[in-house]
Motif scaffolding. Structure first.
Motif, PDB file in Angstrom:
ATOM      1  N   THR A 137     -15.575  -0.465   9.106  1.00  0.00           N
ATOM      2  CA  THR A 137     -14.483   0.304   9.713  1.00  0.00           C
ATOM      3  C   THR A 137     -13.251   0.296   8.794  1.00  0.00           C
ATOM      4  OG1 THR A 137     -13.551  -1.576  10.933  1.00  0.00           O
ATOM      5  CG2 THR A 137     -15.277  -0.305  12.048  1.00  0.00           C
ATOM      6  N   ARG A 138     -13.317  -0.527   7.749  1.00  0.00           N
ATOM      7  CA  ARG A 138     -12.152  -0.672   6.872  1.00  0.00           C
ATOM      8  C   ARG A 138     -12.411  -0.278   5.428  1.00  0.00           C
ATOM      9  NH1 ARG A 138     -10.180  -6.578   8.663  1.00  0.00           N
ATOM     10  NH2 ARG A 138      -9.357  -6.054  10.708  1.00  0.00           N
ATOM     11  N   ILE A 139     -13.343   0.627   5.243  1.00  0.00           N
ATOM     12  CA  ILE A 139     -13.699   1.012   3.876  1.00  0.00           C
ATOM     13  C   ILE A 139     -12.473   1.449   3.069  1.00  0.00           C
ATOM     14  CG2 ILE A 139     -14.899   2.811   2.528  1.00  0.00           C
ATOM     15  CD1 ILE A 139     -17.252   2.495   4.294  1.00  0.00           C
ATOM     16  N   ALA A 140     -11.596   2.210   3.700  1.00  0.00           N
ATOM     17  CA  ALA A 140     -10.419   2.718   2.980  1.00  0.00           C
ATOM     18  C   ALA A 140      -9.559   1.566   2.466  1.00  0.00           C
ATOM     19  CB  ALA A 140      -9.608   3.626   3.897  1.00  0.00           C
ATOM     20  N   LEU A 141      -9.439   0.531   3.279  1.00  0.00           N
ATOM     21  CA  LEU A 141      -8.644  -0.639   2.887  1.00  0.00           C
ATOM     22  C   LEU A 141      -9.283  -1.342   1.691  1.00  0.00           C
ATOM     23  CD1 LEU A 141      -6.237  -2.523   3.887  1.00  0.00           C
ATOM     24  CD2 LEU A 141      -8.012  -3.860   5.027  1.00  0.00           C
ATOM     25  N   TYR A 142     -10.593  -1.532   1.747  1.00  0.00           N
ATOM     26  CA  TYR A 142     -11.303  -2.172   0.632  1.00  0.00           C
ATOM     27  C   TYR A 142     -11.130  -1.349  -0.641  1.00  0.00           C
ATOM     28  CZ  TYR A 142     -14.112  -4.928   4.047  1.00  0.00           C
ATOM     29  OH  TYR A 142     -14.533  -5.770   5.024  1.00  0.00           O
ATOM     30  N   GLU A 143     -11.251  -0.033  -0.481  1.00  0.00           N
ATOM     31  CA  GLU A 143     -11.242   0.842  -1.654  1.00  0.00           C
ATOM     32  C   GLU A 143      -9.879   0.939  -2.301  1.00  0.00           C
ATOM     33  OE1 GLU A 143     -12.908   4.462  -0.137  1.00  0.00           O
ATOM     34  OE2 GLU A 143     -14.687   4.254  -1.391  1.00  0.00           O
ATOM     35  N   ARG A 145      -6.382  -0.761  -1.144  1.00  0.00           N
ATOM     36  CA  ARG A 145      -5.424  -1.870  -1.277  1.00  0.00           C
ATOM     37  C   ARG A 145      -6.061  -3.188  -1.720  1.00  0.00           C
ATOM     38  NH1 ARG A 145      -2.722  -1.320   3.939  1.00  0.00           N
ATOM     39  NH2 ARG A 145      -2.289  -3.546   3.731  1.00  0.00           N
ATOM     40  N   MET A 146      -7.366  -3.325  -1.518  1.00  0.00           N
ATOM     41  CA  MET A 146      -7.952  -4.637  -1.800  1.00  0.00           C
ATOM     42  C   MET A 146      -9.135  -4.563  -2.744  1.00  0.00           C
ATOM     43  SD  MET A 146      -7.689  -6.390   1.884  1.00  0.00           S
ATOM     44  CE  MET A 146      -6.365  -7.553   2.039  1.00  0.00           C
TER      45      MET A 146
END
Ligand SMILES: Nc1nc2c(ncn2[C@@H]2O[C@H](COP(=O)(O)OP(=O)(O)O)[C@@H](O)[C@H]2O)c(=O)[nH]1
Ligand SMILES: [Mg+2]
Length: 206
Positions: A137-143, A145-146
């Motif tokens: 659900t957090r792919i965008a965050l991994y891609e 910011r992290m």
């Protein structure tokens, strides 16, 4: 038996390290894994350190009858190594019949910062069963910011659990699989809904 003797006998219990970002599902996965190992009559110890969540996680697990050793000392990245090392050594010396040590570090820790402490206890890097929990659900965050932390985590992982299958579309699961494959080709990947049973294949993994 002291840890020196253990080293001679090479009978250290494998350490299963649950890595992943805050809220990804590490505690959920850890509890499911203990359940699975306990059902197979394996004796497990848990080491957890969740900044700000210690009380909640510990209470939960104590209520379930598990032995939880708290790791205090502030930020895991800078002050915990010595404490982690002491805790692992304590487990090796005082609990001689352990089959596994399960460790949930803080979601803020770069897993690479934890390896030296574990290796100082006599472990080889390959004995650290690092399970990275990938919350799709957090792919965008991994891609975005992290990415660096994600890359470092995947590179150290022995396998990846893509969880929350019940919360995402198939295309997001595929995107998650692709991200793992692009970072570390061939890495073992499980897909799970942790509200449900662990997939059978994971039972045979340890
Ligand atoms: N729907 C769903 N929720 C999940 C799944 N895995 C974990 N969760 C939920 O995600 C939240 C964070 O999980 P937790 O294990 O505490 O994450 P941690 O911070 O990494 O230890 C909790 O509310 C869990 O119940 C899953 O596969 N499906
Ligand atoms: Mg947790």
């Amino acid at each position: 038996m002291c840890s020196k003797n253990r080293e001679l006998l090479n009978d250290r219990p494998p350490i299963i390290l649950f890595s992943g970002f805050l809220g990804s599902g590490k505690t959920t996965m850890l509890l499911k894994t203990i359940e699975m190992l306990s059902a197979a009559d394996k004796k497990c110890a848990i080491i957890i350190n969740e900044i700000g969540e210690v009380g909640i996680d510990n209470r939960q697990m104590r209520m379930m009858g598990y032995d939880v050793l708290d790791l205090f000392g502030g930020c895991v990245c800078c002050t915990m190594k010595v404490t982690l090392e002491a805790t692992v050594n304590h487990l090796l010396e005082d609990y001689v019949d352990l089959d596994y040590i399960l460790f949930e570090p803080s979601g803020m820790a770069n897993p690479s910062s934890l390896y030296p402490a574990i290796i100082n206890c006599g472990y080889h890097e390959k004995e650290i069963q690092n399970v990275f929990i990938f919350d799709p659900t957090r792919i965008a965050l991994y891609e975005k910011r992290m990415k660096q932390l994600f890359n470092d985590s995947i590179n150290l992982a022995r396998c990846v659990v893509i969880n929350k299958l019940d919360q995402v579309r198939e295309s997001e699961i595929e995107a998650a699989v692709k991200m793992v494959e692009a970072t570390k080709p061939g890495l073992k990947t499980f897909k799970m809904d942790l509200n449900d049973e662990l997939v059978q294949e994971f039972h045979q993994y340890f």
